[in-house]
Every structure is written in structure tokens, then in C-alpha cells.
Design a protein around this motif. Structure first.
Motif, PDB file in Angstrom:
ATOM      1  N   THR A 293       0.807  -1.227   0.000  1.00 32.24           N
ATOM      2  CA  THR A 293       0.000   0.000   0.000  1.00 32.24           C
ATOM      3  C   THR A 293       0.837   1.274   0.000  1.00 32.24           C
ATOM      4  OG1 THR A 293      -0.256  -0.137   2.408  1.00 32.24           O
ATOM      5  CG2 THR A 293      -2.027  -1.052   1.066  1.00 32.24           C
ATOM      6  N   GLY A 294       2.164   1.169   0.136  1.00 29.78           N
ATOM      7  CA  GLY A 294       3.004   2.349  -0.010  1.00 29.78           C
ATOM      8  C   GLY A 294       3.205   3.150   1.259  1.00 29.78           C
ATOM      9  N   ALA A 295       4.194   2.729   2.051  1.00 33.40           N
ATOM     10  CA  ALA A 295       4.635   3.478   3.248  1.00 33.40           C
ATOM     11  C   ALA A 295       3.479   3.856   4.172  1.00 33.40           C
ATOM     12  CB  ALA A 295       5.430   4.707   2.835  1.00 33.40           C
ATOM     13  N   THR A 296       2.707   2.853   4.565  1.00 33.80           N
ATOM     14  CA  THR A 296       1.531   3.102   5.410  1.00 33.80           C
ATOM     15  C   THR A 296       1.872   2.814   6.877  1.00 33.80           C
ATOM     16  OG1 THR A 296       0.258   2.271   3.544  1.00 33.80           O
ATOM     17  CG2 THR A 296      -0.934   2.612   5.611  1.00 33.80           C
ATOM     18  N   PRO A 297       1.987   3.855   7.700  1.00 33.42           N
ATOM     19  CA  PRO A 297       2.384   3.638   9.096  1.00 33.42           C
ATOM     20  C   PRO A 297       1.191   3.209   9.958  1.00 33.42           C
ATOM     21  CG  PRO A 297       2.368   5.993   8.570  1.00 33.42           C
ATOM     22  CD  PRO A 297       1.797   5.269   7.396  1.00 33.42           C
ATOM     23  N   PRO A 298       1.464   2.582  11.092  1.00 30.64           N
ATOM     24  CA  PRO A 298       0.367   2.225  11.998  1.00 30.64           C
ATOM     25  C   PRO A 298      -0.145   3.472  12.715  1.00 30.64           C
ATOM     26  CG  PRO A 298       2.476   1.687  13.007  1.00 30.64           C
ATOM     27  CD  PRO A 298       2.779   2.194  11.628  1.00 30.64           C
ATOM     28  N   THR A 299      -1.362   3.390  13.217  1.00 32.16           N
ATOM     29  CA  THR A 299      -1.878   4.511  14.023  1.00 32.16           C
ATOM     30  C   THR A 299      -1.198   4.481  15.397  1.00 32.16           C
ATOM     31  OG1 THR A 299      -3.679   3.052  14.725  1.00 32.16           O
ATOM     32  CG2 THR A 299      -4.153   4.595  12.926  1.00 32.16           C
ATOM     33  N   PRO A 300      -1.165   5.616  16.087  1.00 32.27           N
ATOM     34  CA  PRO A 300      -0.545   5.639  17.423  1.00 32.27           C
ATOM     35  C   PRO A 300      -1.229   4.619  18.342  1.00 32.27           C
ATOM     36  CG  PRO A 300      -1.041   7.861  16.672  1.00 32.27           C
ATOM     37  CD  PRO A 300      -1.667   6.933  15.684  1.00 32.27           C
ATOM     38  N   GLY A 301      -0.448   3.822  19.035  1.00 33.21           N
ATOM     39  CA  GLY A 301      -1.005   2.870  20.003  1.00 33.21           C
ATOM     40  C   GLY A 301      -1.349   1.513  19.408  1.00 33.21           C
ATOM     41  N   TYR A 302      -1.395   1.416  18.087  1.00 35.96           N
ATOM     42  CA  TYR A 302      -1.796   0.135  17.473  1.00 35.96           C
ATOM     43  C   TYR A 302      -0.799  -0.975  17.824  1.00 35.96           C
ATOM     44  CZ  TYR A 302      -2.397  -3.453  13.872  1.00 35.96           C
ATOM     45  OH  TYR A 302      -2.533  -4.657  13.217  1.00 35.96           O
TER      46      TYR A 302
ATOM     47  N   GLY B  63      13.933   6.650  10.037  1.00 35.32           N
ATOM     48  CA  GLY B  63      14.501   7.675  10.931  1.00 35.32           C
ATOM     49  C   GLY B  63      14.970   7.135  12.265  1.00 35.32           C
ATOM     50  N   THR B  64      14.546   5.932  12.623  1.00 33.14           N
ATOM     51  CA  THR B  64      15.151   5.202  13.746  1.00 33.14           C
ATOM     52  C   THR B  64      15.660   3.892  13.149  1.00 33.14           C
ATOM     53  OG1 THR B  64      12.924   4.383  14.275  1.00 33.14           O
ATOM     54  CG2 THR B  64      13.801   6.147  15.664  1.00 33.14           C
ATOM     55  N   LEU B  65      16.637   3.281  13.823  1.00 29.77           N
ATOM     56  CA  LEU B  65      17.219   2.091  13.209  1.00 29.77           C
ATOM     57  C   LEU B  65      16.123   1.068  12.893  1.00 29.77           C
ATOM     58  CD1 LEU B  65      19.909   0.987  12.261  1.00 29.77           C
ATOM     59  CD2 LEU B  65      20.151  -0.148  14.461  1.00 29.77           C
ATOM     60  N   HIS B  66      15.258   0.830  13.878  1.00 25.93           N
ATOM     61  CA  HIS B  66      14.096  -0.049  13.654  1.00 25.93           C
ATOM     62  C   HIS B  66      12.840   0.814  13.732  1.00 25.93           C
ATOM     63  CE1 HIS B  66      16.779  -3.445  14.002  1.00 25.93           C
ATOM     64  NE2 HIS B  66      17.269  -2.898  15.101  1.00 25.93           N
ATOM     65  N   ALA B  67      11.923   0.601  12.789  1.00 23.99           N
ATOM     66  CA  ALA B  67      10.725   1.443  12.754  1.00 23.99           C
ATOM     67  C   ALA B  67       9.889   1.277  14.026  1.00 23.99           C
ATOM     68  CB  ALA B  67       9.890   1.097  11.519  1.00 23.99           C
ATOM     69  N   PHE B  68       9.898   0.073  14.620  1.00 27.19           N
ATOM     70  CA  PHE B  68       9.044  -0.167  15.797  1.00 27.19           C
ATOM     71  C   PHE B  68       9.484   0.634  17.014  1.00 27.19           C
ATOM     72  CE2 PHE B  68      12.074  -3.790  15.657  1.00 27.19           C
ATOM     73  CZ  PHE B  68      12.749  -3.566  16.856  1.00 27.19           C
ATOM     74  N   GLU B  69      10.719   1.166  16.978  1.00 23.35           N
ATOM     75  CA  GLU B  69      11.165   1.993  18.116  1.00 23.35           C
ATOM     76  C   GLU B  69      10.254   3.205  18.280  1.00 23.35           C
ATOM     77  OE1 GLU B  69      15.518   2.720  18.231  1.00 23.35           O
ATOM     78  OE2 GLU B  69      15.591   1.191  16.667  1.00 23.35           O
ATOM     79  N   GLN B  70       9.694   3.690  17.170  1.00 26.92           N
ATOM     80  CA  GLN B  70       8.808   4.864  17.242  1.00 26.92           C
ATOM     81  C   GLN B  70       7.440   4.503  17.809  1.00 26.92           C
ATOM     82  OE1 GLN B  70       9.062   7.223  13.469  1.00 26.92           O
ATOM     83  NE2 GLN B  70      10.884   5.983  13.116  1.00 26.92           N
ATOM     84  N   ASP B  71       7.169   3.206  17.936  1.00 22.68           N
ATOM     85  CA  ASP B  71       5.892   2.763  18.500  1.00 22.68           C
ATOM     86  C   ASP B  71       6.082   2.218  19.905  1.00 22.68           C
ATOM     87  OD1 ASP B  71       3.986   2.885  15.984  1.00 22.68           O
ATOM     88  OD2 ASP B  71       5.927   2.117  15.335  1.00 22.68           O
ATOM     89  N   ASP B  72       7.333   2.344  20.406  1.00 21.13           N
ATOM     90  CA  ASP B  72       7.643   1.970  21.779  1.00 21.13           C
ATOM     91  C   ASP B  72       7.298   0.505  22.093  1.00 21.13           C
ATOM     92  OD1 ASP B  72       8.639   2.493  24.246  1.00 21.13           O
ATOM     93  OD2 ASP B  72       6.748   3.269  25.072  1.00 21.13           O
ATOM     94  N   VAL B  73       7.643  -0.381  21.164  1.00 24.31           N
ATOM     95  CA  VAL B  73       7.453  -1.814  21.402  1.00 24.31           C
ATOM     96  C   VAL B  73       8.746  -2.538  21.051  1.00 24.31           C
ATOM     97  CG1 VAL B  73       4.971  -1.885  20.961  1.00 24.31           C
ATOM     98  CG2 VAL B  73       6.546  -2.157  19.044  1.00 24.31           C
ATOM     99  N   VAL B  74       8.895  -3.740  21.589  1.00 24.04           N
ATOM    100  CA  VAL B  74      10.007  -4.605  21.173  1.00 24.04           C
ATOM    101  C   VAL B  74       9.403  -5.953  20.766  1.00 24.04           C
ATOM    102  CG1 VAL B  74      12.188  -5.688  21.798  1.00 24.04           C
ATOM    103  CG2 VAL B  74      11.576  -3.488  22.817  1.00 24.04           C
ATOM    104  N   PRO B  75       9.510  -6.320  19.503  1.00 26.25           N
ATOM    105  CA  PRO B  75       8.970  -7.616  19.055  1.00 26.25           C
ATOM    106  C   PRO B  75       9.831  -8.773  19.580  1.00 26.25           C
ATOM    107  CG  PRO B  75       9.359  -6.089  17.225  1.00 26.25           C
ATOM    108  CD  PRO B  75      10.064  -5.529  18.409  1.00 26.25           C
ATOM    109  N   ASP B  76       9.320 -10.000  19.417  1.00 25.11           N
ATOM    110  CA  ASP B  76      10.103 -11.184  19.805  1.00 25.11           C
ATOM    111  C   ASP B  76      11.066 -11.581  18.695  1.00 25.11           C
ATOM    112  OD1 ASP B  76       8.697 -11.763  22.354  1.00 25.11           O
ATOM    113  OD2 ASP B  76       6.987 -11.947  20.993  1.00 25.11           O
ATOM    114  N   LEU B  77      10.639 -11.348  17.453  1.00 28.00           N
ATOM    115  CA  LEU B  77      11.477 -11.658  16.292  1.00 28.00           C
ATOM    116  C   LEU B  77      11.355 -10.499  15.298  1.00 28.00           C
ATOM    117  CD1 LEU B  77      10.301 -15.349  15.768  1.00 28.00           C
ATOM    118  CD2 LEU B  77      12.651 -14.688  16.291  1.00 28.00           C
TER     119      LEU B  77
END
Ligand code: PLP
Length: 439
Positions: free
Chosen positions: A213-222, A250-264
Motif C-alpha cells: 500500500t506504499g509506506a503506510t504507518p500504523p496509528t498511534p497505540g496500534y 529515521g530510527t534504526l528499527h521502525a518499531f522503536e517509534q511505536d515503543d514496542v520490542v517484538p520477539d522476532l
């Protein structure tokens, strides 16, 4: 006549003869600004001297050694670099040759984790619509791009499918952003409960959706909500950052901006920046320790895992990003790009949405801006846009929409982290002309 099975069997693409910085030159010497890094690959641009030097040094010493006999200093250093810079306890890396292999590896690692824990009844994955995780059979199975899946569907494992997080397309007019997010999380929880949490291995999603879908970010909190549900039901959270990872947002991992750490976490493209084919899975402590104390062996492996030359390229790319503070450049140039896209393209009658994070941007094209009706996919608008841009010396990555209107044609922009404001102006001005001409 070409003897290659090219992407199109009816035409042969232009010949790339050389490349330098943000530009690729064809056999006739025409220059193209590579504003998509191919497919979000070339994060440092082309022919970076430090990467070339590191690869030369490596090849002189050791190009390759099979992992059933040896490890190498370079691949150990790359693992150290990636685990040092990853948040949480993502303390281990498994190196493969690309994104699809990384996704296959993550799926199998997740499955084996539960087998080691004595929970073999966990056999299912949950993944989303409007997603792409690769073209091998396991990765295609978790992917939700119907066009890519259709003819191979009988060969694919069943996956539980939930909605994508695509605010532009799917948030109802009577919903706030938070209500929309809650609706998605309720749907995910319902899917978990319906299947039975004890049957589920993991939830797999791109942090910022790329190719479909072209650079579609998650909503805050998702993603925070996803992490909580995974923890609540003992399910693994697998983040596919093959396209959006390694600094692109803009951060090494995109999930850092969502304040989560995945398992893999799966990474690839920007890991080696296109200098060598390489991908990886980053794995959390609990997963690897379950295998260590269990069978002591991950039952997987390819001939080219931990390839020394590929690792030397990736290590050099990552060291340059760190040394030259390029994540800050991504954030700065990303802001410049998003403002220009909004200001210049946002006004066009057929640009429905501009979005993204960092140097990862999407432009969605619609026939009718009011009701977001996409163009007829049979028009192949994306192909016309690509050809027109190429004729003007610009590489962007346009993709088609769906027949069912789930999403429309869109253009993905993913320039190298060394891009300048003047080059970004060229990207936006050219797109402005091309979109006006083609829509
Ligand atoms: N996952 C995501 C999110 C991707 O965007 C891609 C490729 O575009 C893949 C996996 C597959 O990677 P590869 O093409 O290197 O196999």
C-alpha cells in the motif's frame, strides 16, 4: 536476445552500466536519480568507498566459509553491531541472503520455539490483509496481497487474516483515530479467541507497510496494543522490517517509534544496502534460550547463511550509518520530503494521500478524492507513471491498486540517506509533472 526470465517476459529492461552516489547510469550514459533505492534497498547510495574497501579487504582474506565448519570474525562483528544497537533483549542474529529467507526463518524459529516448550499444538499464524512478506511459499502464505497469492494459494499454509492498519482507507468517517485503533485490536483479539490462543504461534506484520500500500504507518497505540495482546495470550510478535527497517524511517528499527520490542524481527534490504544480498532475523533471548536448553539446534539452514563477504558489506554499511549520524539525516530530509509532498502534490486533484515516515514515503492516487475511489487497475496507471518518470531520469517505485478497491495505485519513494534537498526537489517536481500528465 536475453536468456534471462525477466520480470516481464515481453520486454527487457534498460541495462544499468554503472552507479555513483544517488545515481544509476544506463548503457547510453543517461542518468537516473535512484529515489527508491530499487525497492528501498540502496540506503547509502551506490559505490560508497568505505563499503567497497571493506568488501575488497574481506574478499582478499576470506570470501566464504561454510557454517558447518567455521564462523568468521566479520559475521560475529556484524551480529555484535546489530544486537548492540537493537532495543530490549534482541540478543541474537541469524543471517540469510534476503528478505523472504528472513521471513521463512522467523516463521520456523517461532514454530520450533513452541515445539521446544512442549506446545506442538501451536501451528497457526495470524497476519494482515494489505501486506507483503516475500515470495517464497511460507512468506507468501503470511502475506495478504491477493494478486501475488492468487495462483499459488493451493500451495500455501492457512493463515488467519485480520485487517490492515490503514487509516486513510479504512477509518470510518464517524470514528476517531483511537476508536479505529481499538476496533482493529478488538478484531485481532476476537481472531485469537476464535482460533484458540493455544493453537497460535505468532502474529506477523510489517511495522510500516511497504510494497502493497506504499509506506503506510500504523496509528498511534496500534502496535502497543498488538504487543499487549500477544503477551496476554502467549503469542509471539514477529515484526517484518525487511523494507521499513535499518534506518529507513529515521530510527534504526521502525518499531522503536511505536515503543514496542517484538520477539522476532526480520531485516534485509537496507541491512546490506544492495552491496551484497543479505537478510537477517533478530531473535529475543527467550526464543534462543528455549532452543539452547532444549534440542540445542535450530533445525534450519541454507548454504549461504553467515556469508562472510555479504557480512562485510552489511557491517560497513551499518558502521557508516552510525559514524555519519545518518539517522538524523533521514529524519531531517524525511521532514523536508513529506512537507514538499504535502504542499506540492497534496493539491493535485488525483492525489488522495501522502504519508510515511523518514525517507519512506507513499503517494496514493485516486480517481475521486471525495470518496477515495481508486483508478481502474486495468488502466495500469502505475506502469505509465514509472515509464514517464524513467524517461525524465527519475526512479520511483509505483504499484498497482486492487480490483476490489481495497487500495489504489500508489508511488513509493525511498531515496538514499545521503539525498540532498535539491535532489528531493527534483523528485517532487518531476512527480508533480508526471502525475498531472498521467491522471
Ligand atoms: N518482507 C517485506 C516487508 C518486503 O517488503 C519484502 C520485499 O519487498 C520481503 C519481505 C521479501 O524480501 P526479498 O525480496 O528480499 O525476498
Amino acid at each position: 536476445m536475453s536468456h534471462i526470465i525477466h520480470r516481464s517476459l515481453r520486454s527487457t529492461p534498460a541495462v544499468a552500466a554503472r552507479a555513483q552516489g544517488a545515481y544509476i547510469f544506463d548503457a547510453q550514459g543517461k542518468q537516473y536519480l535512484d529515489a527508491c533505492g530499487g525497492a528501498a534497498v540502496s540506503c547509502l547510495g551506490h559505490a560508497h568507498p568505505d563499503v567497497l574497501a571493506a568488501m575488497h579487504r574481506q574478499i582478499d582474506q576470506l570470501a566464504y566459509a561454510h557454517t558447518s565448519f567455521f564462523t568468521s570474525d566479520t559475521v560475529e562483528q556484524l551480529a555484535e553491531q546489530l544486537t548492540r544497537t537493537a532495543p530490549g533483549d534482541l540478543n541474537y542474529a541469524y543471517f540469510v541472503s534476503g528478505g523472504s529467507e528472513a521471513v521463512e526463518t522467523a516463521l520456523k524459529l517461532a514454530r520450533q520455539y513452541f515445539v521446544e516448550l512442549g506446545q506442538p499444538s501451536r501451528t497457526k499464524f495470524i497476519a494482515r490483509k494489505q501486506s507483503y512478506h516475500g515470495n517464497t511459499l511460507g512468506a507468501l502464505a503470511v502475506g495478504g496481497n491477493e494478486w501475488r497469492r492468487r495462483q499459488f494459494a493451493p500451495l500455501l499454509i492457512d493463515v488467519i487474516r485480520v485487517s490492515a492498519c490503514n487509516e486513510y482507507r479504512d477509518r470510518r468517517a464517524d470514528e476517531t483515530q483511537q476508536q479505529y485503533t481499538t476496533r482493529l485490536l478488538n478484531e485481532l483479539e476476537h481472531a485469537i479467541l476464535e482460533a484458540g490462543p493455544e493453537t497460535i504461534i505468532g502474529f506477523c506484520a510489517e511495522t510500516v507497510v511497504g510494497a502493497t500500500t506504499g509506506a503506510t504507518p500504523p496509528t498511534p497505540g496500534y502496535l502497543k496494543g498488538v504487543r499487549n495482546l500477544c503477551d496476554k495470550y502467549g503469542i509471539l510478535y514477529i515484526a517484518d522490517e525487511v523494507m521499513c527497517g535499518m534506518g529507513r524511517t529515521g530510527t534504526l528499527h521502525a518499531f522503536e517509534q511505536d515503543d514496542v520490542v517484538p520477539d522476532l524481527v526480520t531485516i534485509a534490504k537496507g541491512l546490506g544496502g544492495g552491496y551484497q544480498p543479505i537478510g537477517a532475523v533478530l531473535a529475543s533471548e527467550k526464543i534462543v534460550s528455549a532452543l539452547q536448553t532444549g534440542s540445542g539446534l535450530f533445525q534450519h539452514g541454507h548454504t549461504y547463511i553467515c556469508h562472510a563477504t555479504a557480512a562485510s558489506a552489511a557491517l560497513a554499511v551499518q558502521q557508516v550509518i552510525e559514524r555519519d549520524n545518518l539517522l538524523q539525516a533521514v529524519r531531517q530530509q524525511g521532514d523536508y520530503l513529506h512537507n514538499a509532498l504535502r504542499e506540492v502534490l497534496g493539491e493535485l486533484p488525483h492525489v488522495g494521500d501522502t504519508r510515511g515516515r523518514g525517507l519512506f514515503a507513499g503517494v496514493e492516487l485516486v480517481r475521486d478524492k471525495g470518496n477515495k475511489t481508486p483508478f481502474d487497475p486495468a488502466l495500469k496507471l502505475h506502469a505509465a507513471i514509472k515509464a514517464n518518470c524513467m524517461s525524465r531520469g527519475l526512479m520511483v517505485y509505483p504499484m498497482g491498486g486492487t480490483i476490489d478497491g481495497q487500495y489504489g495505485d500508489h508511488i513509493l519513494i525511498a531515496p538514499p540517506f545521503i539525498i540532498t534537498p535539491a535532489q528531493l526537489d527534483f523528485v517532487v517536481d518531476t512527480l508533480n509533472t508526471v502525475i498531472r500528465e498521467e491522471t
